[in-house]
Each structure stands twice: as C-alpha cells, then as structure tokens.
Write an enzyme that holds these catalytic residues in place. Sequence first.
Site, mmCIF file in Angstrom:
data_model
loop_
_atom_site.group_PDB
_atom_site.id
_atom_site.type_symbol
_atom_site.label_atom_id
_atom_site.label_comp_id
_atom_site.label_asym_id
_atom_site.label_seq_id
_atom_site.Cartn_x
_atom_site.Cartn_y
_atom_site.Cartn_z
ATOM 1 N N CYS A 136 39.172 21.910 -10.200
ATOM 2 C CA CYS A 136 37.689 22.615 -10.691
ATOM 3 C C CYS A 136 37.426 22.864 -12.034
ATOM 4 C CB CYS A 136 37.374 23.835 -9.692
ATOM 5 S SG CYS A 136 37.832 23.709 -8.271
ATOM 6 N N ASN A 180 35.923 15.892 -8.016
ATOM 7 C CA ASN A 180 37.263 16.180 -8.123
ATOM 8 C C ASN A 180 36.141 17.445 -7.039
ATOM 9 O OD1 ASN A 180 40.036 18.640 -7.341
ATOM 10 N ND2 ASN A 180 38.276 20.477 -7.859
ATOM 11 N N GLU A 181 36.515 16.577 -5.273
ATOM 12 C CA GLU A 181 36.552 17.487 -4.443
ATOM 13 C C GLU A 181 34.817 18.017 -4.021
ATOM 14 O OE1 GLU A 181 39.367 20.730 -3.479
ATOM 15 O OE2 GLU A 181 37.666 22.185 -4.151
ATOM 16 N N GLU A 219 46.605 21.774 -13.199
ATOM 17 C CA GLU A 219 46.039 21.711 -13.895
ATOM 18 C C GLU A 219 46.148 23.367 -14.348
ATOM 19 O OE1 GLU A 219 43.135 23.119 -10.412
ATOM 20 O OE2 GLU A 219 41.379 23.228 -11.649
HETATM 21 O O1 AHR Z 1 43.637 24.238 -6.515
HETATM 22 C C1 AHR Z 1 43.448 24.963 -6.577
HETATM 23 C C2 AHR Z 1 41.706 24.251 -7.180
HETATM 24 O O2 AHR Z 1 41.764 24.118 -5.016
HETATM 25 C C3 AHR Z 1 41.525 23.455 -7.291
HETATM 26 O O3 AHR Z 1 40.916 23.472 -8.513
HETATM 27 C C4 AHR Z 1 40.262 22.980 -6.388
HETATM 28 O O4 AHR Z 1 40.295 21.276 -6.719
HETATM 29 C C5 AHR Z 1 40.774 22.886 -5.188
HETATM 30 O O5 AHR Z 1 39.291 23.822 -4.165
#
Ligand code: AHR
Length: 673
Positions: free
Chosen positions: A266, A393-394, A54
Amino acid sequence: MMLPVNKIFLQGLTLAVALSGHLAPEASAQITTVTVDTRAGKAISPDLVGIFFEDLSYAADGGLYAELIQNRSFEYQVTERPAWNSLTGWEFVQRGEGNGRIAVDEAMPVHPNNPHYIRLEIGKPGEGVGVVNAGFDGISVQAGAKYDLSIFARLLYLGNRWGSHPAGAMPLIVRLESKDGAILGETSFEVADFEWKRLSAAFTASRTDSSARLVVLAKAKGGLALDEISLFPQKTFHNHPNGLRPDLAQVIADLKPKFMRFPGGCLVHGNGIGNIYRWKDTIGPVEQRRGQANLWGYHQSVGLGYFEYFQFCEDIGAKPLPVQSAGVSCQNSDGKGDSGQQPMPMEQLPAYIQDVLDLIEYANGPVTSTWGARRAAAGHPEPFHLQYIGIGNEDKITPAFKERFRMIFEAVKAKHPEITIVGTVGPGSEGEDYDNGWKIADELKVSVVDEHYYQPFQWFWDNLQRYDTYDRNKSKVYVGEWAARGGAKDRNTLQSAIAEAAYLTSLERSADVVLLASYAPLLANRLHTNWSPDLIYFNNTGVFPSINYSVQQLFSVNSGDAWLPTKVDNIGKPVEFAASTVRDSKSGDLIIKLVNGAGTAKPLHIELAGAKNLPASATKIVLAGNDANVVNEDGRPPAVQPRESSLVVAPAFDCEVPANSLTVIRIKPEPTR
Ligand code: AHR
C-alpha cells in the site's frame, strides 16, 4: 473447474498425479506411498521464492535502515501523527547553568526537499544548551564499534538582519551518553560559517548499551542552526555507507530470495495521490531526499531509497522487482475503505509515465544516459539488471485505474519490450477486482499478474489445486503477498507455517504458471507492529525469524528448475498431507518435500521410479513441533527449528515424517562413471 483426483492434464501432458494425500484418523498407522517419477519432469520457474519488502511496522526507518537517529531531519509532522511535530524524538536540554531556546525554522533550509531545521539560541551556555535524541526506542551501541556522526550546521544571524554572530565560532560538543549520563563517546566541532556545512566525525563506543542517546550541545553564547543529524554504525551490511543493519540484512540474505519486491504494498500507491511513492524523491544525497508520511502511520525518511534497494538486491542475489503506482492512490485513502481511490489528473500522467521510464533507465541505462549517470554518480556505474517492474498494487479495478494502467503499460512495453511488466488483480484470491483485473490482463496480454491473499490456514489446505487449472497460455502469476492469517491474535503458528509449506508444494507443482511468490509482510519491529503475522521480527538488539521464515527458507534454498511427477496414495478429506519433488539442474540434486499437517506421525514408503546413481544416503531436514498452535512473540516456539540428519535412501525406502512437519530430503546423485 474441479479436477478429478489422481489425474490432471497439464499442457497436453497427462500425468497420473495425486495432488495430496490423506489419512483418516483411524488409518493413521497406514503407510502412505509417495511415488516420484524421476524420468519425467516439467520446467518450472527457478525464481519461485522471493521476498516482499514494505516499510510497515518500522521495517525501514528504525529497522533495516541502519540510521540510529529518529527524525534526523526534523521532518516529522502533525499530518503524520496527531502528536507529532518537527521536534518529536528530540529533547531540548539546558545543562548546568545553561539557558537558551529552541525553534523550528524553514528559512534557508539545507535543501527545499528537507525544509525544517532547528535554531538554537544560547543566552548562557552553562554546561551546554542543545538537543538529545534517543533514537528509535534507544540507540543500541556495541563496545569498541565505530559510529559515523554527521551534522549540518550553520551560524545564525542574531539581533538585526545585518548583525553578525556576537561570539564568533560556536563550539559544539557531541556525545554518546548512556541513559544515566555516562559518556560513551565524545567529539567536538567549531561551527564558524553562516552557510550550511556538513560536520562529520567518528565515535568508538566505550561500552555496550542498548539505550544510549546522542547529545548535541552548543557551548557558547550565540545561535546556530542544525539539521540532518545522523549517526550510523560503520559496520553495515556489505559495509555500504548509508547502509543497512547487518544482522537483519543477513537474516534476509539467508533466505536466498530469488527476487525482491519493493517498496510495498500500500505504501506504493499511497494515502491519496499526493502520497504516492515517487522513486526520484528517494535518490541522491540523503539531505536532499523528500521524506513523507508513511500510510502505516509514521514517517518515511527514504534514507533507504531506490539506490539502496537496488544495491541490496544485488548484494543478496535477488532480482529487483520495483512496484510503481498505476496512477491511482490506495482505495483505502483517508480510511475510506474501498472508495478512497484517487486518480492522478490526466495532465499529470505524461510526466508520471516518464518517471516510470526513467526508473528503468536509472536501473539499466548506460552511464551516458541522464538517469544512468545518476546511478553512476551514486557509485554504481554497472547496471542493476532490472528485469521486472510492477505497475499497481492490489488496486480497485475502476475505469480510472484501467485507463491509467493501460497508458503506463503501453508506454513501458513500447519503450522497454525487454522488461517484464507485472500487473495487478486486486486484493483478494477472488471477487470483482480479481475478475476485472484478469480481464485487463487478458485484454492487454500482461505478462504476469500479481495476486494477493491472506487467508486462514485451512484455506491453503483447501486450495492446493488452485493453479492446476490456470490457463498456461494466459498471463503468468506472481503471488506477491500471501500468508496464513488468523488464529490467536494473528500470530505465527506452526499450523500456519505447515499449511504454507503444503501450499508451497502446490506452487512448485504449478511453477510453470506461478513464476514468483513472496510471503508478506517481511519485517516487523516488535515494538511497532502494524500487521501480523510477519516473517521476521526484530528489536534494536536482536532478530527473530519466525517458523514461517523457516518454511520459506527451506523452499528457497531447496528450489529446482524442474518439477517431477509426485504421486501420493490415500487421498481423502480433510487433506493433511502434501508432497512435491523438484530437480535442480545445476547440482543434479533431487529434492523431495513432504508436508504432514496431521497431529500424528505418518509412516511413508517412498519410491523413486527410474532413479539412477542414487547415493547410499541423503540429507534430511525436518521442521516439526508437537503443538501446532503454540504462539509467542518471537513467532517461533524455541524448540521448533529445522534439524538436519542423514537418511538411507534406495529406489524404494521407508521413512516416517513427524506430526505437524515439513521434511526436505535432498538426494545428491553419485557422479556417473
Ligand atoms: O502486507 C501488508 C499490506 O497488505 C500491503 O501493504 C497491501 O498491499 C496488502 O493489503
């Protein structure tokens, strides 16, 4: 459900298996027996250990992406950071007797996706009027190395709108300079056109310097516009143009990840729906890509875009796992904690779903297809063999999420039944979103779901049995983000790394249901770290893999495709010992992993029941340290490195594992005669 210790029931198979062992402190000299049944085995995922990339902590721009110029296209904005604007990273200079002015303009840009550029108006050239860029905390160059410069430039109409440039062509000098003004490389151009033209040249740096600057100087009276000022080392990973920093990419490649999830996190679902990561904005010529705010508080140029991600996956032999937003933004949009999720308006969904389908075509479609042709135009007519796609994503599992997820899921499934869709079950190891995410997965029969958890190290020791009871007939699991967090400043400690190693033994044991797992986050620039701990730290001149990196690497390069029943005696509380054995069917190697979380060495007796063709010795790799809590900014006390030696093996043999350690024993069977 609590499992009876020493007995688990997996897929109808009853195995006498101790999941982990324990020595009470007073019994620490007692020998622990580890028994591996080499005759049995269950198939497990050969892709278990991968990576999660990321762009946070400057992982892409100023990190893996080899571009040396910061804010090369003048697109930094106040909306990204209050103190920022188009000129951030740039200094206006008037050298010698020179004088002039600088402005930011948007009329007639290089491309509408890249709207801002600078205008330089030079009244008196002196020794040059122009701009200086110090890169991301200084430009690091090596003596003798070559650097490719590229600039978009055009002459300006000065005076009235019909006026022409008074002095004809504009001489432009571009230099690499040290902080104190020494010239490390120089080239010159003549800008003679009123249309944008790309100027390019190569420099050879005359000396090594970690804080060089790029200096662009106009040398005549008049005016010119400049944009997309780029400087790249010619040496990139696998020598790709617009490529990746080789040292950093190599350390990632050395993990031998079986897959790579990208581009987040995120970052994927973004800070509001306007900030959702759109893959189509990230392909094609870099000056035509649409950069945007990075929700981690900076700018993403998307120079490292979808083509480069796929290419990197191919270079390192990792299966690509791109993640797309599920049509909702991050629930923490605008810092609203759990209530900031913004759903995409329904009328935008069809086009958004088409984008997701087009991504699959971009990766796998024939060159005769619209998006396959775009891939071919970028230099890759062969498909990228996309097998997985993540949706969401989560996310907070709201009705809006569910509706949009279902629409995207069903469209992808209908058009591409060959693609494995990875759904999402919220940001934690349990709770409302986890439960509701699993309900959707059950209802829609989602192939794989993505679980995330960052937990204190002890949680991992306490949850070694988490997946033993997961229903093997339901969705499989991708542990998409996980790490032991906590302790002093959330830094990397041996204690966390060893807890992760123990947990990985449990993931191996359950790799018939846990198909994939990736530690998170992968990269962090030491000067701009948004999140701790991370797997690999770096600055402009060095790369510092953490202790946790070694754990991931030892499991990745010593993976297998069958798990062998591994029984450990002396089970008790607290659990401080874990073991797992896999076989790699390609090599036939038997690989035993032993994790000792205790502060004292542990004597072991190992029995390899039914083992045939054992060699006299095996390879032993040990990662260990005396102080489990040492922290430093490199993420690794210098002495804690994996050390390789050989070990005498037999159907039954004794050995000792040190305090706070991961030991990998790799046994290569003798060829059968
Ligand atoms: O890994 C950091 C963050 O942690 C990611 O962007 C998110 O998916 C999670 O909350």
